[in-house]
Write a protein that holds these residues in place. Structure first.
Motif: not given
Ligand SMILES: NC(=O)C1=CN([C@@H]2O[C@H](COP(=O)(O)OP(=O)(O)OC[C@H]3O[C@@H](n4cnc5c(N)ncnc54)[C@H](O)[C@@H]3O)[C@@H](O)[C@H]2O)C=CC1
Ligand SMILES: O=C(CO)COP(=O)(O)O
Length: 414
Positions: A214-215, A217-220, A223-224, A274, A337, A340-341
């Motif tokens: 998640v980090d 992919l810079e999802m924030g 999301t984490k 990461e 990716s 998260v689906e």
């Protein structure tokens, strides 16, 4: 007076020796000296690691800049290091423990007590085996565990943290371990749930790998947090399926939610995962581990593979979408990716699995409940597709079903 030996001298092993050594000097019922078995290495300058530790009182490779205490004696000879010990602290990466135990069979003092600080499990033909059980069975000693939100470098700098000792039956033994580890900046609590404590420490490393993706992919942060929540549910469900006696309350100790948080924020598993995601899965975990950790070892990728074997063997993959995805991504079978689906499938299954412990307590069968229950306590969440759906949607076919296999690593004394 009890003699203590620490079997292992990596990042956490060295900090454990430091904590214990500060206490053995103060406590009357312990011998001052703490022996620390070192897997011998030759440093780039040609010196032996053990000699440098004993000369400088520092583990220059795995914990540079921290004095261990003059009463810590590094010993490259495993048999010699354990021979007089009454209390054995095991703290090696889990993949080496089977080899270490083999070398220790018949070498341990009668009546010695063990404690495992190792986060990981083994998967054998007969099924999963916790590391404390491996130690107990192979060495014929009682083995407690100590787990917690314990990033070693922070404890080395004496920043406040907590830990949990997990024991089975012998409360007085747990109290001795608590006494040996507790300092003003390291507060230890004992709970009568050895499996629960050890499974928390083991399984959170899989979630930490997911957090690293998640980090990368810079999802924030949201999301984490979602990944951590789902991960905690899978940790509880998996633990209760393996050991119905595992207590809910254990997940609220330091070994549970606190360790999950710290590892997902700042651990080595997170860091390497990461980098894996940042590189789009194109550089292997082995390569990144070597480059980023410089000899320290990841546990999460191996643990995800081991847990996947158990899930696959029991037909439980669909109930553990996060654990399954982490393994498939780490093995390069899905892109990062895929962590998260969104879909609207079987998220209630986990809830059902959590009921398993309750059902078991009343001797009710699990499987019919999972198949037919429509208990609905779902919260809106990231919904995972099944492993098959995910792979099919990417035009991939699943590889052959993993058989339960056991990979062991050899302990080669330098
Ligand atoms: N570092 C941390 O912050 C924490 C680690 N842990 C757990 O502690 C356990 C040990 O980790 P660390 O002390 O951090 O180790 P580490 O990952 O820093 O170091 C690796 C260790 O493995 C040894 N080694 C390398 N090849 C070997 C072989 N073939 N046979 C035997 N030993 C070999 C190295 O000499 C070194 O001592 C792991 O299960 C980890 O999850 C638990 C809490 C915190
Ligand atoms: O277990 C840990 C903290 O409690 C350390 O986790 P990492 O191995 O991911 O750094």
């Amino acid at each position: 007076m009890s003699k203590v030996t620490v079997v292992g001298s990596g990042n956490w092993g060295s900090v454990a020796a430091k904590l214990i050594a500060s206490n053995t000097l103060k406590l009357k019922n312990f011998n001052d000296e703490v022996r620390m078995w070192v897997f011998e290495e030759t440093l780039p300058g040609g010196e032996k690691l053990t000699e440098v530790i004993n000369q400088t009182n520092e583990n220059v490779k795995y914990l540079p800049g921290i004095k261990l205490g003059k009463n810590v004696i590094a010993d490259p000879n495993l048999e010699n290091a354990v021979k007089d010990a009454d209390m054995l602290v095991f703290v090696s990466p889990h993949q080496f423990m089977e080899g270490i135990c083999k070398l220790l069979i018949g070498k341990i003092k009668a009546g010695a007590e063990g404690i495992s600080l190792i986060k990981g499990m083994e998967v054998k033909k007969e099924g999963p085996c916790m590391i404390s059980t491996l130690i107990s069975n192979q060495l014929e000693i009682n083995c407690s565990v100590l787990m917690g939100a314990n990033i070693a470098n922070e404890i080395a700098m004496e920043k406040f943290s907590e830990a949990t000792v997990g024991y089975s039956q012998h409360k007085e033994v747990a109290e001795r371990w608590v006494q040996l580890f507790t300092t003003p900046y390291f507060i230890v609590t004992a709970v009568d749930d050895v499996e629960g404590v050890e499974l928390c420490g083991t399984l959170k490393n899989i979630v930490a790998i997911a957090a690293g993706f998640v980090d990368g992919l810079e999802m924030g942060n949201n999301t984490k947090a979602a990944i951590m929540r789902l991960g905690l549910k899978e940790m509880m469900a998996f633990s209760k399926l393996l050991f119905p006696s595992v207590k809910d309350s254990t997940f609220f100790e330091s070994c549970g939610v606190a360790d999950l948080i710290t590892t997902c924020m700042g651990g080595r598993n997170r860091k390497v995962a990461e980098a894996y995601a940042t590189n789009g899965g194109k550089r292997s975990f082995e390569e990144l581990e070597e480059e980023l950790l410089k000899g320290q070892k990841l546990q999460g990728v191996l643990t995800a593979k081991e847990v996947y074997e158990v899930l696959s063997h029991h037909g439980w993959l669909e109930m553990f979408p996060l654990f399954s995805s982490v393994n498939l991504i780490s093995q390069g079978r899905l892109p990062p990716s895929a962590i998260v689906e969104h879909s609207d499938n079987k998220s209630s299954m986990i809830h059902n699995v959590l009921w398993h412990g309750l059902l078991h307590a009343f001797n009710l069968p699990l499987l019919p409940f999972i198949r037919h229950s429509h208990v609905s306590m779902r919260a809106p969440s990231i919904r995972y597709r099944s492993v098959q759906e995910l792979e099919a949607s990417r035009g991939r076919t699943r590889g052959p079903k993993l058989a339960i296999t056991h990979s062991s690593y050899s302990v080669v004394q330098g």
